[in-house]
Design an enzyme around this catalytic site. Structure first.
Site, PDB file in Angstrom:
ATOM      1  N   HIS A  58       0.814  -1.218   0.000  1.00 39.80           N
ATOM      2  CA  HIS A  58       0.000   0.000   0.000  1.00 39.80           C
ATOM      3  C   HIS A  58       0.847   1.267   0.000  1.00 39.80           C
ATOM      4  O   HIS A  58       0.382   2.334   0.407  1.00 39.80           O
ATOM      5  CB  HIS A  58      -0.973  -0.013   1.191  1.00 39.80           C
ATOM      6  CG  HIS A  58      -2.027  -1.075   1.068  1.00 39.80           C
ATOM      7  ND1 HIS A  58      -2.836  -1.467   2.111  1.00 39.80           N
ATOM      8  CD2 HIS A  58      -2.407  -1.834   0.007  1.00 39.80           C
ATOM      9  CE1 HIS A  58      -3.669  -2.417   1.689  1.00 39.80           C
ATOM     10  NE2 HIS A  58      -3.416  -2.662   0.431  1.00 39.80           N
ATOM     11  N   CYS A 116       7.569  20.082 -12.671  1.00 43.28           N
ATOM     12  CA  CYS A 116       6.368  20.520 -13.408  1.00 43.28           C
ATOM     13  C   CYS A 116       5.492  21.472 -12.603  1.00 43.28           C
ATOM     14  O   CYS A 116       4.486  21.953 -13.111  1.00 43.28           O
ATOM     15  CB  CYS A 116       5.558  19.295 -13.856  1.00 43.28           C
ATOM     16  SG  CYS A 116       4.598  18.540 -12.525  1.00 43.28           S
TER      17      CYS A 116
END
Ligand code: OAD
Length: 257
Positions: free
Chosen positions: A130, A166
């Site tokens: 997870h 970005c």
């Protein structure tokens, strides 16, 4: 029919059949869940009153939609959990599994936990199904990002940092509801379930797929299935259920091997 042993007051005399299966095992898959970190003070998810999902709404905290709606709320909640995990120490269950791994090279640890307590106890190559609280990435371009300094205790709301490439927002490196598990981790865990001869399931309610299927896969191909948890599971379809705390049972088991 599975055999349940009440180990809450200690391990007592163990059946030879159980000890033999543990001693004979050549390839061991250990699947852990939140219960293995409970004795380190980290809350589990589904226990009444104390479980995280009893106090917080997963739909507002553990989905991509929740992050898009309110990135500060979601990021802050995971930063709070990261601070807790970093302040916690591995407990005797983590340490026993690490010691067992040193003795038995072919013991593989697969965890649903997003803390790093297995690693800090000395386990290597832990498979995190997870994800991890300690591996943020860019929400837009998925580039791995460095974890920021841990927020001070009083800082309840912290904005996620931005990706230097970005400009996108950092997101926690955990798997949210509705997302796929990391492909490589899942494939490795599945392959282990298909070939292990002992599967030890520690501290998980076994309610979240696909992790919950691993013990059944192991059992189907002939592995001995042992579960360690204070709560009996009515639908447990394995060989042995040891009822009690992992931090008590695992060190005592290791001593007897
Ligand atoms: P749960 O909270 O569903 O189950 C925790 C289990 O640990 C329960 O069966 C408890 O009885 C047991 N437990 C409590 N204390 C223990 C102790 N000292 N020793 C051994 N066992 C103990 O947690 P998980 O099964 O890990 O997913 O939950 C699975 C997933 O659901 C989590 O990874 C998380 C959650 O939504 C994601 O975040 C993707």
């Amino acid at each position: 029919m599975p055999i349940s042993l009440d180990c809450r007051a200690g391990l007592g005399e163990l059946p030879q059949g159980l000890l033999e299966s543990l001693r004979r095992a050549d390839e061991i898959l250990v699947l852990t869940g939140a219960g293995v970190s409970a004795e380190s003070g980290i809350a589990t998810f589904r226990e009444a009153l104390t479980g995280l999902w009893a106090r917080f709404d997963p739909a507002r905290l553990a989905t991509a939609d929740a992050f898009i709606e309110d990135p500060v709320r979601v990021w802050s909640w995971y930063e709070w959990r990261r601070a807790q995990a970093l302040a916690a120490e591995p407990n005797p269950a983590h340490r026993a599994l690490a010691a067992w791994g040193r003795r038995q090279q072919r013991l593989h640890l697969v965890t649903q936990n997003v803390d790093d307590l297995h690693e800090r106890a000395g386990s290597h190559a832990v498979i995190h199904l997870h994800g991890s609280l300690h591996a943020p990435r860019c929400f837009e371009c998925a580039r791995p990002l460095a974890s920021p300094p841990v927020p001070a205790a009083g800082d309840r709301l912290v904005a996620p940092p931005r990706c230097p490439a970005c400009g996108g927002l950092a997101r926690p490196g955990v798997v949210w509801f509705g997302e796929s598990l990391p492909e490589e981790a899942l494939a490795s865990a599945w392959a282990l379930a298909e070939r292990c001869d002992l599967c030890l399931v520690v501290g998980t309610s076994g309610l979240v797929q696909p992790a919950a299927s691993l013990p059944a896969v192991a059992r189907q191909q002939g592995a001995t299935l042992v579960r360690i948890d204070p709560q009996p599971a009515a639908d447990f379809n394995g060989d042995w259920q040891l009822l009690g705390a992992a931090g008590v049972i695992l060190p005592a088991l290791l001593e007897r091997l």
